[in-house]
Design a protein around this motif. Structure first.
Motif, short mmCIF file in Angstrom:
data_model
loop_
_atom_site.label_atom_id
_atom_site.label_comp_id
_atom_site.label_asym_id
_atom_site.label_seq_id
_atom_site.Cartn_x
_atom_site.Cartn_y
_atom_site.Cartn_z
N GLY A 71 0.86 -1.18 0.00
CA GLY A 71 0.00 0.00 0.00
C GLY A 71 0.89 1.22 0.00
O GLY A 71 1.41 1.62 1.05
N VAL A 72 1.10 1.80 -1.18
CA VAL A 72 2.09 2.87 -1.34
C VAL A 72 1.40 4.22 -1.12
O VAL A 72 0.67 4.70 -1.99
CB VAL A 72 2.76 2.80 -2.73
N ASN A 73 1.65 4.82 0.01
CA ASN A 73 0.96 6.03 0.44
C ASN A 73 1.62 7.32 -0.02
O ASN A 73 1.01 8.38 -0.01
CB ASN A 73 0.84 6.06 1.96
N GLY A 74 2.90 7.25 -0.41
CA GLY A 74 3.64 8.45 -0.80
C GLY A 74 4.84 8.05 -1.63
O GLY A 74 4.87 6.97 -2.21
N VAL A 75 5.86 8.91 -1.63
CA VAL A 75 7.01 8.65 -2.46
C VAL A 75 7.70 7.34 -2.07
O VAL A 75 7.87 7.03 -0.89
CB VAL A 75 8.01 9.83 -2.41
N VAL A 123 -4.48 2.59 -8.83
CA VAL A 123 -4.34 3.90 -8.21
C VAL A 123 -5.68 4.29 -7.60
O VAL A 123 -6.72 4.19 -8.26
CB VAL A 123 -3.88 4.96 -9.23
N VAL A 124 -5.64 4.72 -6.34
CA VAL A 124 -6.87 5.09 -5.63
C VAL A 124 -6.67 6.46 -4.99
O VAL A 124 -5.53 6.89 -4.78
CB VAL A 124 -7.24 4.05 -4.55
N PRO A 125 -7.75 7.17 -4.67
CA PRO A 125 -7.60 8.43 -3.94
C PRO A 125 -6.83 8.22 -2.64
O PRO A 125 -7.01 7.19 -1.96
CB PRO A 125 -9.05 8.86 -3.66
N ALA A 126 -5.98 9.16 -2.31
CA ALA A 126 -5.14 9.01 -1.12
C ALA A 126 -5.95 8.71 0.13
O ALA A 126 -5.54 7.91 0.98
CB ALA A 126 -4.30 10.27 -0.93
N ALA A 127 -7.12 9.33 0.25
CA ALA A 127 -7.96 9.12 1.43
C ALA A 127 -8.48 7.70 1.53
O ALA A 127 -8.86 7.24 2.62
CB ALA A 127 -9.13 10.11 1.41
N ASP A 128 -8.50 6.98 0.41
CA ASP A 128 -9.04 5.62 0.38
C ASP A 128 -7.96 4.54 0.43
O ASP A 128 -8.28 3.35 0.47
CB ASP A 128 -9.87 5.40 -0.88
N LYS A 146 4.94 10.09 -11.32
CA LYS A 146 3.67 10.27 -10.62
C LYS A 146 2.81 9.01 -10.74
O LYS A 146 3.03 8.15 -11.59
CB LYS A 146 2.93 11.49 -11.17
N ALA A 147 1.80 8.94 -9.88
CA ALA A 147 0.98 7.73 -9.79
C ALA A 147 0.35 7.34 -11.12
O ALA A 147 0.33 6.16 -11.48
CB ALA A 147 -0.10 7.92 -8.72
N ALA A 148 -0.18 8.31 -11.85
CA ALA A 148 -0.85 7.99 -13.12
C ALA A 148 0.13 7.37 -14.11
O ALA A 148 -0.20 6.39 -14.79
CB ALA A 148 -1.48 9.25 -13.71
N GLU A 149 1.33 7.94 -14.22
CA GLU A 149 2.32 7.36 -15.12
C GLU A 149 2.77 5.99 -14.62
O GLU A 149 2.98 5.07 -15.43
CB GLU A 149 3.54 8.28 -15.26
N ALA A 150 2.91 5.86 -13.31
CA ALA A 150 3.30 4.57 -12.74
C ALA A 150 2.29 3.49 -13.10
O ALA A 150 2.65 2.34 -13.37
CB ALA A 150 3.45 4.68 -11.22
N ILE A 185 -1.00 -1.22 -4.62
CA ILE A 185 -2.09 -0.26 -4.61
C ILE A 185 -1.49 1.08 -4.20
O ILE A 185 -0.84 1.18 -3.16
CB ILE A 185 -3.20 -0.69 -3.65
N VAL A 186 -1.71 2.10 -5.02
CA VAL A 186 -0.95 3.33 -4.90
C VAL A 186 -1.89 4.52 -4.74
O VAL A 186 -2.87 4.66 -5.48
CB VAL A 186 -0.06 3.52 -6.16
#
Length: 266
Positions: free
Chosen positions: A109-113, A188-193, A175-179, A129-130
């Motif tokens: 669960g990748v929350n940041g960099v 890729v999910v919203p950070a809050a989720d 960035k997450a989208a490119e990853a 899951i990012v």
């Protein structure tokens, strides 16, 4: 002082949490030893059927703690011991071997960099899951180092040798989208989720057909270094074992009964 790595087992799921948020979960010796032992414990514990690797704070892991590292390098120069870089052999390699080799699925669960070794840990997981605010960076060449933590192996297999070489030679923030487009992020999910979604996925795997998951991991790892004929023989061997498992019998009966299977992990 808070533990550098938190470890908890509940209902078949081991949760390993990197816990140096003020240092962006940079890996000092304490954290490396704790992560190595947590990964080994999860791999060896028969009660653990899946693993969730995640982190506190705004970063997943930025790799080596350079503040500690510069002091160790200075001590090396003074003593002539050259021990600082033994951390690859003593810490990073065992961590990656435990994550990739354990006979159970690992979710990151990748929350940041996730940079340097942090990227290596994420790539060592079976499913990533990012958060949409997260990013990845190879980082190594930026501090005049080569890849470690398995990145030269995992990254090239995820995105291809040419793209891997590009990202290693010219480190940049992905960035997450490119990853996701590259295949580094499975979802890729919203950070809050993120916390909820990563936990939900890992719990589902913990309740799944554990032996089948283990065989899938073994089959993929074997195929990466063997011919098609050798891989076909390995698939035959692994499928024979999976077909004899209690979980397979449960799955077939549940299909006939039009019911949800309740796997035992054996």
């Amino acid at each position: 002082m808070a533990d550098a790595v938190l470890y908890e087992v509940s209902d078949g799921l081991a949760t390993i949490t990197l816990n140096r948020p003020d240092a962006m979960n940079a890996m000092n010796i304490e954290a490396k030893v704790a992560l190595r032992e947590a990964a080994r414990s999860a791999a060896a514990d028969p009660a653990v059927r899946a693993v969730l690797l995640t982190a506190t704070g705004r970063a997943f892991c930025v790799g080596q703690d350079l503040k500690e590292h510069v002091g160790l390098l200075a001590a090396d120069r003074e003593s002539g011991s050259g021990q600082t870089m033994s951390t690859v052999r003593e810490h990073y390699n065992p961590i990656v071997r435990a994550l990739t080799g354990m006979p159970k699925p690992v979710v990151a669960g990748v929350n940041g960099v996730a940079a340097g070794a942090g990227l290596g840990f994420a790539l060592a997981a079976d499913h990533r899951i990012v958060a949409d605010t997260a990013s990845f960076n190879t980082s190594f060449a930026g501090v005049a180092l080569t890849a470690d933590s398995g990145v030269s192996w995992t990254l090239s297999r995820v995105i291809g040798p040419s793209r891997a070489a590009d990202l290693l030679l010219f480190p940049r923030s992905i960035k997450a989208a490119e990853a996701h487009d590259l295949g580094i992020a499975n979802r890729v999910v919203p950070a809050a989720d993120l916390a909820e979604e990563a936990l939900k996925t890992a719990r589902a795997l913990a309740q799944g057909p554990t032996l089948a998951y283990a065989s899938i991991k073994e089959s993929l790892a074997f195929a990466a270094g063997h011919t098609l004929d050798e891989t076909l023989d390995k698939e035959d061997e692994l499928q024979t074992g999976a077909g004899a498992s209690e979980d397979h019998a449960i799955a077939v009966q549940a299909f006939l009964d039009k019911a949800a299977p309740k796997y035992l992990g054996r």
